[in-house]
Design a protein around this motif. Structure first.
Motif, PDB file in Angstrom:
ATOM      1  N   ARG A  31       0.831  -1.222   0.000  1.00 15.22           N
ATOM      2  CA  ARG A  31       0.000   0.000   0.000  1.00 15.22           C
ATOM      3  C   ARG A  31       0.859   1.263   0.000  1.00 15.22           C
ATOM      4  O   ARG A  31       0.535   2.236  -0.667  1.00 15.22           O
ATOM      5  N   VAL A  32       1.954   1.228   0.732  1.00 15.72           N
ATOM      6  CA  VAL A  32       2.858   2.383   0.727  1.00 15.72           C
ATOM      7  C   VAL A  32       3.422   2.574  -0.675  1.00 15.72           C
ATOM      8  O   VAL A  32       3.438   3.686  -1.211  1.00 15.72           O
ATOM      9  N   ALA A  33       3.838   1.475  -1.286  1.00 23.20           N
ATOM     10  CA  ALA A  33       4.435   1.559  -2.621  1.00 23.20           C
ATOM     11  C   ALA A  33       3.436   2.085  -3.637  1.00 23.20           C
ATOM     12  O   ALA A  33       3.753   2.928  -4.478  1.00 23.20           O
ATOM     13  N   ILE A  34       2.184   1.618  -3.540  1.00 22.54           N
ATOM     14  CA  ILE A  34       1.203   2.046  -4.537  1.00 22.54           C
ATOM     15  C   ILE A  34       0.842   3.516  -4.337  1.00 22.54           C
ATOM     16  O   ILE A  34       0.471   4.194  -5.307  1.00 22.54           O
ATOM     17  N   GLY A  35       0.975   3.999  -3.125  1.00 24.44           N
ATOM     18  CA  GLY A  35       0.754   5.421  -2.880  1.00 24.44           C
ATOM     19  C   GLY A  35       1.755   6.284  -3.633  1.00 24.44           C
ATOM     20  O   GLY A  35       1.463   7.401  -4.024  1.00 24.44           O
ATOM     21  N   PHE A  36       2.949   5.742  -3.833  1.00 26.65           N
ATOM     22  CA  PHE A  36       3.996   6.477  -4.553  1.00 26.65           C
ATOM     23  C   PHE A  36       3.926   6.257  -6.063  1.00 26.65           C
ATOM     24  O   PHE A  36       4.114   7.188  -6.830  1.00 26.65           O
ATOM     25  N   VAL A  37       3.694   5.008  -6.490  1.00 28.46           N
ATOM     26  CA  VAL A  37       3.845   4.720  -7.922  1.00 28.46           C
ATOM     27  C   VAL A  37       2.521   4.568  -8.661  1.00 28.46           C
ATOM     28  O   VAL A  37       2.512   4.600  -9.895  1.00 28.46           O
ATOM     29  N   HIS A  38       1.404   4.364  -7.939  1.00 23.26           N
ATOM     30  CA  HIS A  38       0.061   4.284  -8.531  1.00 23.26           C
ATOM     31  C   HIS A  38      -0.058   3.208  -9.603  1.00 23.26           C
ATOM     32  O   HIS A  38      -0.871   3.314 -10.524  1.00 23.26           O
ATOM     33  N   ASN A  39       0.758   2.177  -9.496  1.00 29.41           N
ATOM     34  CA  ASN A  39       0.744   1.120 -10.503  1.00 29.41           C
ATOM     35  C   ASN A  39       0.966  -0.219  -9.797  1.00 29.41           C
ATOM     36  O   ASN A  39       1.935  -0.364  -9.040  1.00 29.41           O
ATOM     37  N   LYS A  40       0.066  -1.174 -10.039  1.00 26.99           N
ATOM     38  CA  LYS A  40       0.099  -2.437  -9.291  1.00 26.99           C
ATOM     39  C   LYS A  40       1.396  -3.209  -9.519  1.00 26.99           C
ATOM     40  O   LYS A  40       2.017  -3.695  -8.567  1.00 26.99           O
ATOM     41  N   GLU A  41       1.814  -3.311 -10.797  1.00 27.50           N
ATOM     42  CA  GLU A  41       3.004  -4.119 -11.105  1.00 27.50           C
ATOM     43  C   GLU A  41       4.262  -3.502 -10.484  1.00 27.50           C
ATOM     44  O   GLU A  41       5.100  -4.210  -9.918  1.00 27.50           O
ATOM     45  N   ASP A  42       4.372  -2.190 -10.614  1.00 26.61           N
ATOM     46  CA  ASP A  42       5.538  -1.523 -10.024  1.00 26.61           C
ATOM     47  C   ASP A  42       5.516  -1.653  -8.507  1.00 26.61           C
ATOM     48  O   ASP A  42       6.567  -1.849  -7.876  1.00 26.61           O
ATOM     49  N   ALA A  43       4.336  -1.525  -7.916  1.00 29.28           N
ATOM     50  CA  ALA A  43       4.231  -1.640  -6.455  1.00 29.28           C
ATOM     51  C   ALA A  43       4.617  -3.052  -6.000  1.00 29.28           C
ATOM     52  O   ALA A  43       5.266  -3.218  -4.962  1.00 29.28           O
ATOM     53  N   GLU A  44       4.239  -4.066  -6.778  1.00 30.02           N
ATOM     54  CA  GLU A  44       4.622  -5.444  -6.434  1.00 30.02           C
ATOM     55  C   GLU A  44       6.133  -5.626  -6.533  1.00 30.02           C
ATOM     56  O   GLU A  44       6.749  -6.281  -5.677  1.00 30.02           O
ATOM     57  N   GLU A  45       6.721  -5.035  -7.562  1.00 33.62           N
ATOM     58  CA  GLU A  45       8.180  -5.138  -7.725  1.00 33.62           C
ATOM     59  C   GLU A  45       8.889  -4.478  -6.546  1.00 33.62           C
ATOM     60  O   GLU A  45       9.850  -5.025  -5.993  1.00 33.62           O
ATOM     61  N   ILE A  46       8.401  -3.306  -6.165  1.00 32.75           N
ATOM     62  CA  ILE A  46       9.004  -2.612  -5.019  1.00 32.75           C
ATOM     63  C   ILE A  46       8.835  -3.444  -3.753  1.00 32.75           C
ATOM     64  O   ILE A  46       9.771  -3.563  -2.950  1.00 32.75           O
ATOM     65  N   THR A  47       7.665  -4.027  -3.581  1.00 37.03           N
ATOM     66  CA  THR A  47       7.398  -4.850  -2.386  1.00 37.03           C
ATOM     67  C   THR A  47       8.388  -6.010  -2.307  1.00 37.03           C
ATOM     68  O   THR A  47       8.965  -6.279  -1.241  1.00 37.03           O
ATOM     69  N   GLN A  48       8.603  -6.679  -3.430  1.00 35.59           N
ATOM     70  CA  GLN A  48       9.564  -7.789  -3.443  1.00 35.59           C
ATOM     71  C   GLN A  48      10.959  -7.282  -3.081  1.00 35.59           C
ATOM     72  O   GLN A  48      11.654  -7.888  -2.258  1.00 35.59           O
ATOM     73  N   ASP A  49      11.351  -6.174  -3.691  1.00 34.30           N
ATOM     74  CA  ASP A  49      12.692  -5.632  -3.431  1.00 34.30           C
ATOM     75  C   ASP A  49      12.852  -5.254  -1.963  1.00 34.30           C
ATOM     76  O   ASP A  49      13.924  -5.433  -1.389  1.00 34.30           O
ATOM     77  N   VAL A  50      11.792  -4.723  -1.370  1.00 30.25           N
ATOM     78  CA  VAL A  50      11.846  -4.324   0.047  1.00 30.25           C
ATOM     79  C   VAL A  50      12.142  -5.539   0.921  1.00 30.25           C
ATOM     80  O   VAL A  50      13.012  -5.493   1.797  1.00 30.25           O
ATOM     81  N   PHE A  51      11.436  -6.638   0.682  1.00 28.58           N
ATOM     82  CA  PHE A  51      11.628  -7.804   1.543  1.00 28.58           C
ATOM     83  C   PHE A  51      12.951  -8.520   1.273  1.00 28.58           C
ATOM     84  O   PHE A  51      13.552  -9.089   2.193  1.00 28.58           O
ATOM     85  N   VAL A  52      13.418  -8.495   0.034  1.00 24.51           N
ATOM     86  CA  VAL A  52      14.724  -9.083  -0.248  1.00 24.51           C
ATOM     87  C   VAL A  52      15.813  -8.261   0.442  1.00 24.51           C
ATOM     88  O   VAL A  52      16.722  -8.796   1.075  1.00 24.51           O
ATOM     89  N   LYS A  53      15.672  -6.945   0.331  1.00 27.71           N
ATOM     90  CA  LYS A  53      16.637  -6.051   0.991  1.00 27.71           C
ATOM     91  C   LYS A  53      16.606  -6.255   2.510  1.00 27.71           C
ATOM     92  O   LYS A  53      17.647  -6.353   3.152  1.00 27.71           O
ATOM     93  N   ALA A  54      15.393  -6.331   3.047  1.00 28.51           N
ATOM     94  CA  ALA A  54      15.256  -6.495   4.502  1.00 28.51           C
ATOM     95  C   ALA A  54      15.917  -7.793   4.958  1.00 28.51           C
ATOM     96  O   ALA A  54      16.555  -7.838   6.008  1.00 28.51           O
TER      97      ALA A  54
END
Lengths: 178, 100
Positions: A31-54
């Protein structure tokens, strides 16, 4: 199971517990990611990157803040980095908006008008200064209290309140119909 | 807000985006990426080990060759020993029965 126990098990080598962490917080990060990018696919990519980074820096998590706060911080930084590095799509496409239009508007002209309004809303939100935008998104998309937003943004509650107020004022100015 | 209608639309905009659900397989993809990272790290470490072993063997060969090169032939001319085969004990002597 508490977050500290989950982290302890992950650091001991049991990756299955990290799956639990991901499943617990993926919607919040998304939800945070989609607030910034307004695009489902991009938000999913960011979400994956966040958890891999974490995962790669999990051993450095010092429990001074809650795990959620820490993940939100990574999500905000990842979203901002994504926007800086990627070209914004020239045509904003969001399937859910299209469905909303189809379901709720009776004619094409009204749909187009609504689409334009939403495009102007999106531009107004994206045009906010970075800190105002971050505070606004964390407040509106995640309903986070100002205290937690302050911890995520590494600032004071007073500053967060100011960021949100200024964001609302800026949006009022930008979205005013002449 | 100056424009309540626009304010409602802003709320509607946010409400719609908040309602978008992420892919349910995100956790699977994340764990797949993490496993891939671990494998890549192990592969890199194996490559380093192999390279280390190869370099060690090479060093051992070079050191061996260097040690071998330090050997010097004994150049002192010793007394030449002339051996006359005819002076060697004649085994044929023992072939005759009387000499057994």
């Amino acid at each position: 199971m508490q977050d500290s126990e989950l982290i302890k098990n992950v650091l001991q080598g049991d990756q299955r517990y990290y799956t639990l962490i991901v499943e617990k917080y993926q919607s919040n990060v998304f939800r945070v990611a989609i607030g910034f990018v307004h695009n489902k696919e991009d938000a999913e990519e960011i979400t994956q990157d966040v958890f891999v980074k974490a995962y790669t820096v999990l051993s450095g998590f010092n429990h001074q803040s809650a795990l959620a706060t820490w993940l939100y911080r990574i999500a905000v930084n990842a979203s901002l980095n994504f926007l800086r590095s990627r070209k914004r799509k020239s045509i904003w496409v969001n399937i859910s908006h299209a469905f909303y239009l189809a379901a709720n508007e009776k004619n094409a002209e009204a749909s187009m008008h609504l689409q334009e309004e939403w495009e102007s809303i999106r531009r107004a939100v994206d045009g906010l200064p970075e800190k105002q935008r971050t505070a606004f998104i964390l407040s509106k998309y995640e309903d986070l209290p100002q205290r937690q937003i302050a911890a995520i943004m590494n600032t004071t509650e007073g500053s967060v309140e100011q960021f949100i107020l200024r964001a609302k004022r800026n949006l009022q100015k930008k979205l005013k119909i002449p | 807000m100056a424009n309540p209608d626009m304010d409602n639309k802003l709320d509607a905009f946010i409400k719609i985006e908040r309602a978008i659900e992420p892919n349910p397989f995100i956790s699977t993809r994340v764990m797949g990426k993490i496993t891939g990272l671990a494998l890549a790290k192990n592969k890199k470490q194996s490559a380093y080990k192999i390279a280390l072993v190869a370099v060690s063997i090479l060093i051992a060969i070079i050191v061996g060759m260097a040690i071998g090169d330090t050997y010097q032939m004994n150049e002192n001319n010793g007394i030449a020993v002339m051996i006359n085969d005819n002076q060697i004990e004649n085994l044929g002597f023992y072939k005759t029965i009387s000499n057994e």
